[in-house]
Design an enzyme around this catalytic site. Structure first.
Site, PDB file in Angstrom:
ATOM      1  N   TYR B 164       0.719  -1.208   0.080  1.00 33.68           N
ATOM      2  CA  TYR B 164      -0.092  -0.056   0.036  1.00 33.68           C
ATOM      3  C   TYR B 164       0.937   1.309  -0.012  1.00 33.68           C
ATOM      4  O   TYR B 164       0.853   2.107  -0.756  1.00 33.68           O
ATOM      5  CB  TYR B 164      -0.954  -0.098   1.133  1.00 33.68           C
ATOM      6  CG  TYR B 164      -2.367   0.388   1.068  1.00 33.68           C
ATOM      7  CD1 TYR B 164      -3.285   0.139   1.775  1.00 33.68           C
ATOM      8  CD2 TYR B 164      -2.642   1.050  -0.014  1.00 33.68           C
ATOM      9  CE1 TYR B 164      -4.683   0.358   1.542  1.00 33.68           C
ATOM     10  CE2 TYR B 164      -4.256   1.554  -0.478  1.00 33.68           C
ATOM     11  CZ  TYR B 164      -4.867   1.088   0.531  1.00 33.68           C
ATOM     12  OH  TYR B 164      -6.289   1.460   0.276  1.00 33.68           O
ATOM     13  N   GLU B 171       2.277   6.613  -7.151  1.00 32.65           N
ATOM     14  CA  GLU B 171       1.260   7.328  -7.564  1.00 32.65           C
ATOM     15  C   GLU B 171       1.558   8.622  -7.422  1.00 32.65           C
ATOM     16  O   GLU B 171       1.381   9.452  -8.328  1.00 32.65           O
ATOM     17  CB  GLU B 171      -0.053   7.084  -7.038  1.00 32.65           C
ATOM     18  CG  GLU B 171      -0.707   5.530  -7.370  1.00 32.65           C
ATOM     19  CD  GLU B 171      -1.874   5.126  -6.630  1.00 32.65           C
ATOM     20  OE1 GLU B 171      -2.699   6.010  -6.006  1.00 32.65           O
ATOM     21  OE2 GLU B 171      -2.117   3.773  -6.006  1.00 32.65           O
TER      22      GLU B 171
END
Lengths: 328, 242
Positions: B164, B171
């Protein structure tokens, strides 16, 4: 059950004074209750009282009355301040469940804060206070007369809301959770700033259909403002001062209240109308967006209110819809 | 009357039968869906590994996987529908936020801003997504077939701890790399004056998106951690009351 600071009131015998609500001295024998209060989540025994008369003394000064939720069932609804111990479905040993509602704030405070914001914020954009638009526009005014009209309408709307909060509305609940004030103010203040930025922008484009469009919009806006105010007055008159009774609202002599024949919450209907008028007047997409979001929220509230009317009153008029006649 | 009672039990049996068939159809569809998604992301993994082994670099890799990536990730929109109609017991909002952020990265950043497609950060988040999705969809598949190997359950509830944050880094770095190109081209933006009296600046929008990771990521991360505690250790977590 109003938990107040004070002591148990017993009768007959010398009554010990209750600090806020003195009960009447009765001459006949009074049934005494034993009361235990458990935490609704952990079922810990928080306090045990024997020989309770009509009024429960406060068992904790940490949780002031507004944030105490006392209920008969851990997952049930809260008892009200006006409930009398003797009339509740309990035996002589009553078990109540306590839940802390968290920090509370009064409805009046929240309303005044959340409405004062848009009033002032919009005016800041209208007068083109520095650091909003390019420096050459500081303290100038828009050349479009609709922008001045929009400012008057917007300001009128929020002044009306502030005055209604102070003098018209009769609130069922005294308080709401504290975090609501942050949520509500973000919503109202944020949208007000977003709308005001574009309406008062030097590059604002007035409505396509010009004076016709603006005149129609103004008519709709004023009509709905008067309507909304009429409904608030009608609702206020349903309830004698200081009481929390609930009655079915009916049309009065005021034609603006005749909409009660078709709608349960016409105050929301008129509010939607006002904002549609303002959207048409300013031809501004952020205003349309604000109208849409407000409409969704008011529909949720109207449906809830409509449902509770139906539950509470068996003779509730069947022709009525929650917010839009026949539609919603 | 006796016949009236019979009618009622016949009706009850019919509704129970209907419920059972609906449940069976839902399970069959979900099984098919999860197998298909596992396959899709496996294909992506294979293509990536093969490309890297052949070419030795990640430059030009994106063009190869673009179509499969867009297809697999967009298909995941169905998951929001699954939650909405209730055949999957997850919050629509949580699923919606996760799927939307993926769609946004794929279509509105990587697909539309060609200059950043060879960045390392793109490979980083695509690799992370691939590992995560293969684990997740095979977990769901095995669960539906009632044959869940412990290592899949272990992987599903432990790998996210590392994956995660790595995905978020990939991103954010990608969006950051895209900023100068967005500013220069003025893409997806609307300027004043216009008849809607509104403006939109994609450049500042992206900055707000990056900032929104700050409150959103911890919430999703701790949601997963809480689920992990519940599933792996059977702890009862007391939910906050509203």
């Amino acid at each position: 059950l109003d938990l107040i600071v004070g002591s148990v009131v017993a009768a007959p015998g010398p009554p010990t004074p209750a600090k806020r609500k003195p009960t009447k001295k009765t001459k006949k024998a009074v049934v005494f209750f034993e009361v235990e209060i458990l935490d609704a989540k952990t079922k810990d025994k928080l306090c045990f009282l024997d020989k309770v008369g009509k009024v429960l003394p406060s068992f904790s000064l940490h949780w002031y009355p507004a944030r105490q939720s006392i209920r008969l069932d851990p997952k049930g609804k809260s008892l009200k301040d006006e409930d009398v111990l003797q009339h509740l479905p309990v035996g002589t040993t009553a078990t109540f469940y306590f839940r802390d509602l968290g920090a509370q704030i009064s409805w009046v405070t929240v309303f005044l804060t959340e409405y004062a914001g848009p009033l002032l914020i919009y005016l800041m954009f209208y007068f083109r206070v520095p650091f909003i638009y390019a420096p050459k526009y500081d303290f100038t005014t828009s050349k479009h007369w609709v922008v001045h009209l929009a400012c008057m309408c917007h300001s009128f709307h929020y002044v009306k809301r502030l005055l209604e909060t102070l003098f018209v509305h009769r609130f069922s609940h005294g308080t709401m959770p504290l975090r609501n004030i942050f949520k509500n103010c973000t919503y109202y203040w944020g949208f007000a700033a977003w709308m005001a930025y574009y309406i008062n922008h030097p590059l604002y484009t007035p409505p396509i259909y010009g004076e016709q469009q603006i005149r129609l919009a103004l008519t709709v806006f004023l009509f709905c403002q008067i309507g909304n105010f009429s409904i608030h007055i009608a609702l206020r008159n349903l309830r004698p001062p200081g009481s929390k009774t609930r009655k079915i609202p009916y049309p009065t002599k005021n034609p603006f209240t005749w909409i009660f024949l078709l709608v349960s919450c016409p105050n929301y209907t008129y509010e939607l109308g006002s904002w549609l008028g303002f959207t048409l007047m300013t031809q501004c997409l952020p205003v349309a967006f604000f109208t849409l979001v407000g409409f969704i929220q008011m529909t949720v509230w109207a449906k809830g209110k409509h449902r509770s009317y139906l539950k509470e009153f068996r003779d509730y008029p069947t022709l009525r819809s929650p917010i839009l006649p026949f539609i919603l | 009357m006796a016949s009236g009672e019979e009618d009622r039990t016949v009706e009850e049996k019919e509704t129970n039968n209907k419920k059972r068939t609906k449940g069976a159809i839902a399970t069959a569809w979900l099984t098919f869906y999860n197998i298909a998604m596992t396959a899709g992301w496996l294909v992506l993994a294979v293509v990536m590994v093969r490309y890297y082994l052949q070419k030795g670099t990640h430059k030009g890799l994106y063009k190869n996987i673009a179509r499969t990536l867009k297809f697999s990730q967009t298909f995941a929109l169905l998951e929001v529908g699954h939650c909405a109609i209730g055949i999957v017991r997850t919050s629509v909002i949580v699923t919606g936020v996760q799927v939307c952020s993926r769609i946004f990265m794929v279509w509105f950043i990587t697909n539309s801003i060609r200059q950043i497609q060879n960045e390392e950060s793109v490979i980083l988040f695509v690799v992370v997504w691939t590992i995560t999705e293969i684990t997740r969809y095979s977990f769901y598949t095995f669960n539906l077939l009632n044959h869940l190997p412990y290592f899949i359950k272990w992987a599903r509830y432990n790998m996210f701890i590392v994956m995660y944050p790595l995905g978020v880094i990939g991103e954010l770095l990608t969006i950051h790399a895209a900023l100068p190109y967005v500013r220069r081209s003025g893409m997806y933006s609307l300027r004043l004056p216009n008849k809607y009296n509104v403006s939109f600046d994609y450049y500042y929008f992206l900055i707000i998106v990056m900032l929104s990771y700050i409150p959103l990521f911890p919430q999703l991360y701790f949601h997963m951690l809480r689920q992990r505690r519940r599933v792996l250790h059977g702890e009862i977590v007391v939910e906050k009351d509203e």
